[in-house]
Design an enzyme around this catalytic site. Structure first.
Site, short mmCIF file in Angstrom:
data_model
loop_
_atom_site.label_atom_id
_atom_site.label_comp_id
_atom_site.label_asym_id
_atom_site.label_seq_id
_atom_site.Cartn_x
_atom_site.Cartn_y
_atom_site.Cartn_z
N LYS A 15 34.42 38.36 27.52
CA LYS A 15 33.29 39.15 28.02
C LYS A 15 32.39 38.29 28.90
O LYS A 15 32.36 37.06 28.78
CB LYS A 15 32.47 39.71 26.85
CG LYS A 15 33.23 40.66 25.95
CD LYS A 15 33.54 41.94 26.68
CE LYS A 15 34.24 42.91 25.75
NZ LYS A 15 34.89 43.97 26.46
N CYS A 16 31.64 38.96 29.75
CA CYS A 16 30.67 38.33 30.65
C CYS A 16 29.76 37.40 29.85
O CYS A 16 29.31 37.77 28.77
CB CYS A 16 29.86 39.43 31.33
SG CYS A 16 28.64 38.82 32.49
N PRO A 17 29.53 36.19 30.31
CA PRO A 17 29.87 35.61 31.61
C PRO A 17 31.12 34.73 31.59
O PRO A 17 31.39 34.03 32.55
CB PRO A 17 28.64 34.75 31.91
CG PRO A 17 28.27 34.20 30.56
CD PRO A 17 28.56 35.34 29.59
N ASP A 42 37.12 42.49 31.32
CA ASP A 42 35.67 42.63 31.33
C ASP A 42 35.26 43.62 32.43
O ASP A 42 35.51 43.38 33.60
CB ASP A 42 35.03 41.26 31.58
CG ASP A 42 33.51 41.31 31.63
OD1 ASP A 42 32.93 42.32 31.18
OD2 ASP A 42 32.92 40.34 32.11
N ASP A 48 30.93 40.61 39.05
CA ASP A 48 30.77 39.16 38.89
C ASP A 48 31.74 38.33 39.72
O ASP A 48 31.35 37.33 40.32
CB ASP A 48 30.91 38.76 37.43
CG ASP A 48 29.80 39.32 36.56
OD1 ASP A 48 28.76 39.73 37.11
OD2 ASP A 48 29.97 39.34 35.32
#
Length: 78
Positions: A15-17, A42, A48
């Site tokens: 998952k982010c980041p 993600d 991103d």
């Protein structure tokens, strides 16, 4: 003409980041001009990863949806 070699980097499940952080770290280890294919699940990666490429000077050659997430093809800046 044979297809150009690319490094495949599986970041599915992160998952982010983490996808961007791990991609940035991996980019440090590959040769300028090399292709790297990022696989991610993600949903924020569609924002991103292109932003990361723009900020760091890499070229996003392809972005595609997959059954499980997204695939990005990035050429490292020269």
């Amino acid at each position: 003409m044979p297809a150009e070699e690319r490094i495949v980097y599986d970041l599915r499940g992160l998952k982010c980041p983490l996808p961007v952080l791990k991609t940035r770290k991996r980019m440090e280890t590959i040769a300028p001009g090399a292709l790297i294919e990022i696989e991610t699940t993600d949903p924020l990666a569609v924002i991103d990863i292109p932003h990361f490429c723009n900020e760091d000077g890499h070229r996003l050659e392809q972005a595609a949806s997959t059954a499980a997430g997204h695939r990005f093809l990035i050429r490292k800046k020269v």
